[in-house]
Design a protein around this motif. Sequence first.
Motif, short mmCIF file in Angstrom:
data_model
loop_
_atom_site.label_atom_id
_atom_site.label_comp_id
_atom_site.label_asym_id
_atom_site.label_seq_id
_atom_site.Cartn_x
_atom_site.Cartn_y
_atom_site.Cartn_z
N MET A 1 4.88 23.84 2.09
CA MET A 1 4.25 24.30 3.29
C MET A 1 2.98 25.09 2.98
N LYS A 2 2.94 25.70 1.77
CA LYS A 2 1.77 26.49 1.43
C LYS A 2 0.52 25.64 1.26
N TYR A 3 0.68 24.34 1.06
CA TYR A 3 -0.46 23.44 0.88
C TYR A 3 -0.98 22.90 2.21
N PHE A 4 -0.20 23.05 3.26
CA PHE A 4 -0.54 22.43 4.53
C PHE A 4 -1.91 22.87 5.07
N LEU A 26 -10.29 12.00 -4.76
CA LEU A 26 -9.17 11.22 -4.27
C LEU A 26 -7.90 11.55 -5.07
N LYS A 27 -8.03 11.64 -6.38
CA LYS A 27 -6.87 11.99 -7.22
C LYS A 27 -6.33 13.36 -6.85
N ALA A 28 -7.22 14.31 -6.57
CA ALA A 28 -6.79 15.65 -6.17
C ALA A 28 -6.07 15.61 -4.82
N ALA A 29 -6.58 14.82 -3.89
CA ALA A 29 -5.94 14.70 -2.58
C ALA A 29 -4.57 14.05 -2.70
N VAL A 30 -4.48 13.03 -3.54
CA VAL A 30 -3.20 12.35 -3.77
C VAL A 30 -2.20 13.32 -4.38
N LYS A 31 -2.66 14.10 -5.34
CA LYS A 31 -1.79 15.09 -6.00
C LYS A 31 -1.31 16.13 -4.99
N LEU A 32 -2.19 16.56 -4.12
CA LEU A 32 -1.85 17.53 -3.09
C LEU A 32 -0.76 17.00 -2.18
N VAL A 33 -0.92 15.77 -1.73
CA VAL A 33 0.09 15.16 -0.85
C VAL A 33 1.41 15.02 -1.60
N ARG A 34 1.35 14.61 -2.84
CA ARG A 34 2.57 14.48 -3.64
C ARG A 34 3.27 15.83 -3.80
N ASN A 35 2.50 16.87 -4.09
CA ASN A 35 3.08 18.21 -4.26
C ASN A 35 3.68 18.74 -2.96
N HIS A 67 7.10 8.24 3.96
CA HIS A 67 6.81 8.59 5.35
C HIS A 67 5.98 9.87 5.40
N CYS A 68 6.35 10.85 4.62
CA CYS A 68 5.59 12.10 4.57
C CYS A 68 4.15 11.83 4.14
N ALA A 69 3.98 11.02 3.11
CA ALA A 69 2.64 10.72 2.60
C ALA A 69 1.80 10.00 3.65
N LEU A 70 2.37 8.99 4.30
CA LEU A 70 1.63 8.26 5.33
C LEU A 70 1.37 9.15 6.54
N ASN A 71 2.37 9.91 6.94
CA ASN A 71 2.25 10.78 8.11
C ASN A 71 1.22 11.88 7.88
N SER A 72 1.13 12.41 6.68
CA SER A 72 0.18 13.48 6.41
C SER A 72 -1.27 13.01 6.55
N ASN A 73 -1.47 11.71 6.46
CA ASN A 73 -2.81 11.14 6.63
C ASN A 73 -2.94 10.35 7.93
N LYS A 74 -1.98 10.53 8.83
CA LYS A 74 -1.98 9.87 10.15
C LYS A 74 -1.99 8.35 10.03
N LEU A 75 -1.36 7.82 8.99
CA LEU A 75 -1.35 6.37 8.79
C LEU A 75 -0.09 5.70 9.34
N TYR A 139 -3.80 0.15 -5.63
CA TYR A 139 -2.86 1.01 -4.90
C TYR A 139 -3.03 2.45 -5.37
N PHE A 140 -3.19 3.36 -4.42
CA PHE A 140 -3.43 4.75 -4.80
C PHE A 140 -2.60 5.75 -4.00
N LEU A 141 -1.69 5.28 -3.18
CA LEU A 141 -0.88 6.23 -2.40
C LEU A 141 -0.10 7.12 -3.35
N PRO A 142 0.23 8.32 -2.88
CA PRO A 142 0.89 9.30 -3.76
C PRO A 142 2.14 8.84 -4.39
#
Length: 142
Positions: A1-4, A26-35, A67-75, A139-142
């Motif tokens: 939640m601290k990353y939100f 992009l790698k940093a954003a992917v890492k953030l979503v993964r974390n 789902h979390c990864a896709l939802n966090s990017n409104k996909l 493919y680059f999704l988290p």
Amino acid sequence: MKYFPFLCSCLIFFEFTEAAMSETQLKAAVKLVRNMCQPKSKATTEDIEKMHQGDWNIDHTAMCYMHCALNSNKLITKDNVFNLDYALILAEKNLPTALKDASIEAAKLCKDAAKTLDDKCIAAYEISKCLYESNPEKYFLP
């Protein structure tokens, strides 16, 4: 939640900029979503890595991670379908040139990939698997 708050700031920033992200960004954003999504969904690192290697025999928690990864990017929409319109906008505005065309093509191919609409995690899994299979090298999704 601290990353939100940081993630929201990044998405808002990239939403209103004309420049695409660099590969490093992009790698940093992917890492953030993964974390953010991995602890939330309790998906194992093993299952996440399996997806990146093309092995989609994963636990339901890893499907919820997607789902979390896709939802966090409104996909993914509230109805559990792929948000093609928004995916195309994000790809066009934000992705590095090397990924843009392949991502747009994958998005169009996977617009109807979600078949199990009554389970948000399975729907996200179906979308993510389709995106991977359409072009595993890009493919680059988290």
